[in-house]
Design a protein around this motif. Structure first.
Motif, mmCIF file in Angstrom:
data_model
loop_
_atom_site.group_PDB
_atom_site.id
_atom_site.type_symbol
_atom_site.label_atom_id
_atom_site.label_comp_id
_atom_site.label_asym_id
_atom_site.label_seq_id
_atom_site.Cartn_x
_atom_site.Cartn_y
_atom_site.Cartn_z
ATOM 1 N N UNK A 123 0.821 -1.204 0.000
ATOM 2 C CA UNK A 123 0.000 0.000 0.000
ATOM 3 C C UNK A 123 0.860 1.262 0.000
ATOM 4 N N UNK A 124 1.926 1.261 0.799
ATOM 5 C CA UNK A 124 2.790 2.438 0.873
ATOM 6 C C UNK A 124 3.497 2.697 -0.452
ATOM 7 N N UNK A 125 4.000 1.629 -1.076
ATOM 8 C CA UNK A 125 4.682 1.789 -2.359
ATOM 9 C C UNK A 125 3.699 2.219 -3.429
ATOM 10 N N UNK A 126 2.501 1.657 -3.417
ATOM 11 C CA UNK A 126 1.491 2.006 -4.418
ATOM 12 C C UNK A 126 1.152 3.488 -4.369
ATOM 13 N N UNK A 127 1.001 4.036 -3.179
ATOM 14 C CA UNK A 127 0.671 5.455 -3.052
ATOM 15 C C UNK A 127 1.777 6.326 -3.620
ATOM 16 N N UNK B 200 8.887 -8.938 -11.073
ATOM 17 C CA UNK B 200 8.013 -10.065 -10.800
ATOM 18 C C UNK B 200 7.965 -10.372 -9.323
ATOM 19 N N UNK B 201 7.900 -11.667 -9.004
ATOM 20 C CA UNK B 201 7.780 -12.061 -7.615
ATOM 21 C C UNK B 201 6.379 -11.822 -7.090
ATOM 22 N N UNK B 202 6.217 -11.915 -5.796
ATOM 23 C CA UNK B 202 4.897 -11.716 -5.200
ATOM 24 C C UNK B 202 4.578 -10.246 -4.978
ATOM 25 N N UNK B 203 5.594 -9.441 -4.663
ATOM 26 C CA UNK B 203 5.330 -8.053 -4.300
ATOM 27 C C UNK B 203 5.100 -7.157 -5.506
ATOM 28 N N UNK B 204 5.688 -7.481 -6.656
ATOM 29 C CA UNK B 204 5.470 -6.645 -7.834
ATOM 30 C C UNK B 204 3.996 -6.531 -8.187
ATOM 31 N N UNK B 205 3.304 -7.633 -8.432
ATOM 32 C CA UNK B 205 1.868 -7.559 -8.709
ATOM 33 C C UNK B 205 1.058 -7.002 -7.533
ATOM 34 N N UNK B 206 1.482 -7.275 -6.311
ATOM 35 C CA UNK B 206 0.747 -6.771 -5.149
ATOM 36 C C UNK B 206 0.755 -5.251 -5.108
ATOM 37 N N UNK B 207 1.903 -4.652 -5.403
ATOM 38 C CA UNK B 207 1.987 -3.184 -5.440
ATOM 39 C C UNK B 207 1.085 -2.630 -6.531
ATOM 40 N N UNK B 208 1.114 -3.234 -7.715
ATOM 41 C CA UNK B 208 0.310 -2.733 -8.823
ATOM 42 C C UNK B 208 -1.183 -2.926 -8.576
ATOM 43 N N UNK B 209 -1.555 -4.042 -7.964
ATOM 44 C CA UNK B 209 -2.963 -4.258 -7.626
ATOM 45 C C UNK B 209 -3.449 -3.185 -6.650
ATOM 46 N N UNK B 210 -2.619 -2.857 -5.661
ATOM 47 C CA UNK B 210 -2.985 -1.806 -4.710
ATOM 48 C C UNK B 210 -3.061 -0.452 -5.396
ATOM 49 N N UNK C 78 -1.591 -8.280 -15.797
ATOM 50 C CA UNK C 78 -2.683 -7.882 -16.687
ATOM 51 C C UNK C 78 -4.023 -7.740 -15.963
ATOM 52 N N UNK C 79 -4.502 -8.741 -15.255
ATOM 53 C CA UNK C 79 -5.826 -8.591 -14.642
ATOM 54 C C UNK C 79 -5.897 -7.544 -13.537
ATOM 55 N N UNK C 80 -4.833 -7.420 -12.750
ATOM 56 C CA UNK C 80 -4.918 -6.544 -11.572
ATOM 57 C C UNK C 80 -4.549 -5.099 -11.869
ATOM 58 N N UNK C 81 -3.872 -4.855 -12.999
ATOM 59 C CA UNK C 81 -3.405 -3.496 -13.264
ATOM 60 C C UNK C 81 -3.676 -3.047 -14.704
ATOM 61 N N UNK C 82 -3.081 -3.704 -15.682
ATOM 62 C CA UNK C 82 -3.237 -3.259 -17.066
ATOM 63 C C UNK C 82 -4.699 -3.260 -17.499
ATOM 64 N N UNK C 83 -5.403 -4.361 -17.237
ATOM 65 C CA UNK C 83 -6.813 -4.430 -17.624
ATOM 66 C C UNK C 83 -7.669 -3.543 -16.737
#
Length: 261
Positions: A21-25, A48-58, A96-101
């Protein structure tokens, strides 16, 4: 050769979710500020990894994200696994699903590394990605864009992108991209950017969580040789920030933690 930790910041949050959440902001705020300038493009290197998509989803869920002109933001990857398109092992697949789309990012702004079923072999995929980077080259830094933000994950062994400890790829300075064979971490075939590409970024943001990353973080901050701890050699031209959770920060001296950033 060693890098000092003097200009590296460490930002700690309690949990991986709070780190994301902090990185996303900060990410959305930085992109918004960059694209407010008429005619300016933003170039972002993803990980990649787990945190890359997590940041983008947030990031996609933030109200501020809806106000950004995403057509002026180009997305790249620091590395990719050479497997078929859509394979869950690829770094781009979960984005793609959590950010690009979710944000309807124009497909021409997404610069993916060729998959193994593209008709290109590994060496050709590496050369094709180098040519794509060169299309947006910033002459001030090299035959590639100057990334406004380069996200990096860090492995327990201290690797970043697909630059692994004590391997020849970490020492290459005369190429933008490289094919990687016999990766110490599966899958064995990958394409990676080189250290000069990473270090020409304005900001390098390393995102790492979990107690298994504590040793790598400590070595990176202590100025270990980047040949043995690649994360120690990742450095932005303007700023280098490690965003970590409390578990990963267990061995970080209190004086290195930035409590205001």
């Amino acid at each position: 050769m060693v890098d000092t930790a003097v200009d590296k910041r460490v930002v700690v949050r309690a949990t991986p979710a709070e780190v994301a959440a902090a990185v996303a902001e900060r990410f959305v705020a930085r992109v918004a500020a960059r694209t407010e300038n008429p005619g300016k493009l933003a170039h972002i290197s993803l990980t990649g990894g787990s945190m890359g998509p997590a940041v983008l989803a947030a990031a996609a869920q933030l109200p501020a994200a809806a106000t950004v002109d995403w057509s002026r933001v180009h997305f790249w990857w620091s590395d990719e696994r050479f497997v078929p398109a859509g394979d869950p092992e690829r770094n781009d697949t979960p984005v793609y699903p959590v950010f690009f789309d979710a944000l309807e990012i124009p497909r021409e702004s997404i610069h993916a590394i060729a998959p193994s079923d593209s008709g290109l072999d590994l060496d050709e995929a590496s050369r094709a990605y180098a040519a794509e980077l060169a299309r947006f080259a910033d002459p001030g830094v090299g035959a590639w864009p100057s990334f406004d933000i380069c996200f990096l994950g860090v492995g327990p062994d201290g690797h970043v992108a697909s630059l692994f400890p004590d391997r020849p790829e970490i020492l290459v300075t005369d190429a933008a991209t490289l094919p990687v064979r016999d990766s110490p971490k599966p899958p064995p075939l990958r394409v990676t950017v080189t250290r000069p590409v990473i270090n020409s970024s304005k900001r390098v943001w390393l995102v790492m969580t979990g107690s298994e990353k504590a040793s790598a973080l400590g070595l990176a901050l202590a100025g270990a040789s980047y040949a043995s701890v690649p994360a120690a050699g990742a450095k932005g031209r303007k700023r280098t920030v490690f965003f970590v959770d409390e578990a990963a920060a267990a061995k970080v001296p209190a004086q290195l933690i930035d409590r205001e950033y």
